[in-house]
Design a protein around this motif. Structure first.
Motif, PDB file in Angstrom:
ATOM      1  N   ASP A   8       0.836  -1.199   0.000  1.00  0.00           N
ATOM      2  CA  ASP A   8       0.000   0.000   0.000  1.00  0.00           C
ATOM      3  C   ASP A   8       0.874   1.254   0.000  1.00  0.00           C
ATOM      4  OD1 ASP A   8       1.005  -0.303   2.528  1.00  0.00           O
ATOM      5  OD2 ASP A   8      -0.868   0.101   3.555  1.00  0.00           O
ATOM      6  N   ARG A   9       2.175   1.072  -0.205  1.00  0.00           N
ATOM      7  CA  ARG A   9       3.093   2.208  -0.202  1.00  0.00           C
ATOM      8  C   ARG A   9       3.821   2.295  -1.536  1.00  0.00           C
ATOM      9  NH1 ARG A   9       6.548   0.107   4.022  1.00  0.00           N
ATOM     10  NH2 ARG A   9       5.574  -1.753   3.248  1.00  0.00           N
ATOM     11  N   ILE A  10       3.530   3.368  -2.273  1.00  0.00           N
ATOM     12  CA  ILE A  10       4.197   3.642  -3.537  1.00  0.00           C
ATOM     13  C   ILE A  10       4.748   5.053  -3.458  1.00  0.00           C
ATOM     14  CG2 ILE A  10       3.925   3.878  -6.025  1.00  0.00           C
ATOM     15  CD1 ILE A  10       1.591   1.879  -5.811  1.00  0.00           C
ATOM     16  N   TYR A  11       6.049   5.191  -3.677  1.00  0.00           N
ATOM     17  CA  TYR A  11       6.710   6.489  -3.592  1.00  0.00           C
ATOM     18  C   TYR A  11       7.182   6.917  -4.975  1.00  0.00           C
ATOM     19  CZ  TYR A  11       6.882   5.478   1.406  1.00  0.00           C
ATOM     20  OH  TYR A  11       6.554   5.172   2.703  1.00  0.00           O
ATOM     21  N   LEU A  12       6.944   8.178  -5.318  1.00  0.00           N
ATOM     22  CA  LEU A  12       7.427   8.758  -6.570  1.00  0.00           C
ATOM     23  C   LEU A  12       8.549   9.726  -6.244  1.00  0.00           C
ATOM     24  CD1 LEU A  12       4.063   9.661  -8.343  1.00  0.00           C
ATOM     25  CD2 LEU A  12       5.395   7.558  -8.533  1.00  0.00           C
ATOM     26  N   CYS A  13       9.701   9.551  -6.877  1.00  0.00           N
ATOM     27  CA  CYS A  13      10.794  10.495  -6.723  1.00  0.00           C
ATOM     28  C   CYS A  13      10.512  11.644  -7.683  1.00  0.00           C
ATOM     29  CB  CYS A  13      12.129   9.835  -7.029  1.00  0.00           C
ATOM     30  SG  CYS A  13      13.523  10.934  -6.756  1.00  0.00           S
ATOM     31  N   CYS A  14      10.113  12.783  -7.146  1.00  0.00           N
ATOM     32  CA  CYS A  14       9.766  13.940  -7.980  1.00  0.00           C
ATOM     33  C   CYS A  14      10.991  14.430  -8.734  1.00  0.00           C
ATOM     34  CB  CYS A  14       9.193  15.064  -7.123  1.00  0.00           C
ATOM     35  SG  CYS A  14       7.629  14.638  -6.363  1.00  0.00           S
ATOM     36  N   PHE A  76       5.659  10.207 -19.558  1.00  0.00           N
ATOM     37  CA  PHE A  76       4.916   9.971 -18.331  1.00  0.00           C
ATOM     38  C   PHE A  76       4.630  11.298 -17.632  1.00  0.00           C
ATOM     39  CE2 PHE A  76       7.181   5.961 -18.951  1.00  0.00           C
ATOM     40  CZ  PHE A  76       6.148   5.045 -18.777  1.00  0.00           C
ATOM     41  N   ALA A  77       3.404  11.487 -17.180  1.00  0.00           N
ATOM     42  CA  ALA A  77       3.082  12.652 -16.349  1.00  0.00           C
ATOM     43  C   ALA A  77       3.719  12.403 -14.987  1.00  0.00           C
ATOM     44  CB  ALA A  77       1.579  12.805 -16.224  1.00  0.00           C
ATOM     45  N   TRP A  78       4.352  13.427 -14.430  1.00  0.00           N
ATOM     46  CA  TRP A  78       5.117  13.233 -13.191  1.00  0.00           C
ATOM     47  C   TRP A  78       5.037  14.483 -12.345  1.00  0.00           C
ATOM     48  CZ3 TRP A  78       6.385   8.374 -12.649  1.00  0.00           C
ATOM     49  CH2 TRP A  78       7.275   7.981 -11.654  1.00  0.00           C
ATOM     50  N   PRO A  79       4.889  14.337 -11.040  1.00  0.00           N
ATOM     51  CA  PRO A  79       4.860  15.530 -10.179  1.00  0.00           C
ATOM     52  C   PRO A  79       6.239  16.191 -10.105  1.00  0.00           C
ATOM     53  CG  PRO A  79       4.827  13.533  -8.845  1.00  0.00           C
ATOM     54  CD  PRO A  79       4.725  13.109 -10.287  1.00  0.00           C
ATOM     55  N   THR A  80       6.233  17.488  -9.920  1.00  0.00           N
ATOM     56  CA  THR A  80       7.484  18.239  -9.768  1.00  0.00           C
ATOM     57  C   THR A  80       7.413  19.054  -8.493  1.00  0.00           C
ATOM     58  OG1 THR A  80       6.629  20.085 -11.040  1.00  0.00           O
ATOM     59  CG2 THR A  80       7.854  18.415 -12.258  1.00  0.00           C
ATOM     60  N   THR A  81       8.567  19.502  -8.063  1.00  0.00           N
ATOM     61  CA  THR A  81       8.645  20.385  -6.921  1.00  0.00           C
ATOM     62  C   THR A  81       9.322  21.677  -7.365  1.00  0.00           C
ATOM     63  OG1 THR A  81      10.783  19.520  -6.231  1.00  0.00           O
ATOM     64  CG2 THR A  81       8.831  18.462  -5.294  1.00  0.00           C
TER      65      THR A  81
END
Length: 88
Positions: A8-14, A76-81
């Motif tokens: 239940d834990r998936i981490y995305l490296c922004c 791929f759509a990807w979150p950014t910071t």
């Protein structure tokens, strides 16, 4: 047969990650940059600079698995910071 343990834990490296990295280098990055334990069974996802490649690092009861997906069209759509990614 390769199986992935449900989690239940998936981490995305922004941001972008160097896709030359392998299992050891990505696992070390999870420990040092994300301050997480890569052996917990969580799934860690990394995207390349151009956005058409992702690598997924997972640990099951026997060891690490590294999956790679490369798109022929699009990215791929990807979150950014707002800060520069330390995942390079």
């Amino acid at each position: 047969m390769i199986t992935v343990v449900p989690t239940d834990r998936i981490y995305l490296c922004c941001g972008a990650t160097d896709m030359c990295r392998g299992i050891n280098s990505l696992a070390r990055m999870v420990q040092q940059v994300l301050a997480l334990d890569p052996h917990t069974g969580a799934i860690f996802c990394f995207r390349g600079h151009k956005g058409h490649i992702i690598k997924i690092l997972a640990h099951d009861d026997q060891g690490f698995c590294l999956f790679t997906k490369r798109l022929t069209d699009g990215c791929f759509a990807w979150p950014t910071t707002g800060i520069r990614s330390p995942c390079r």
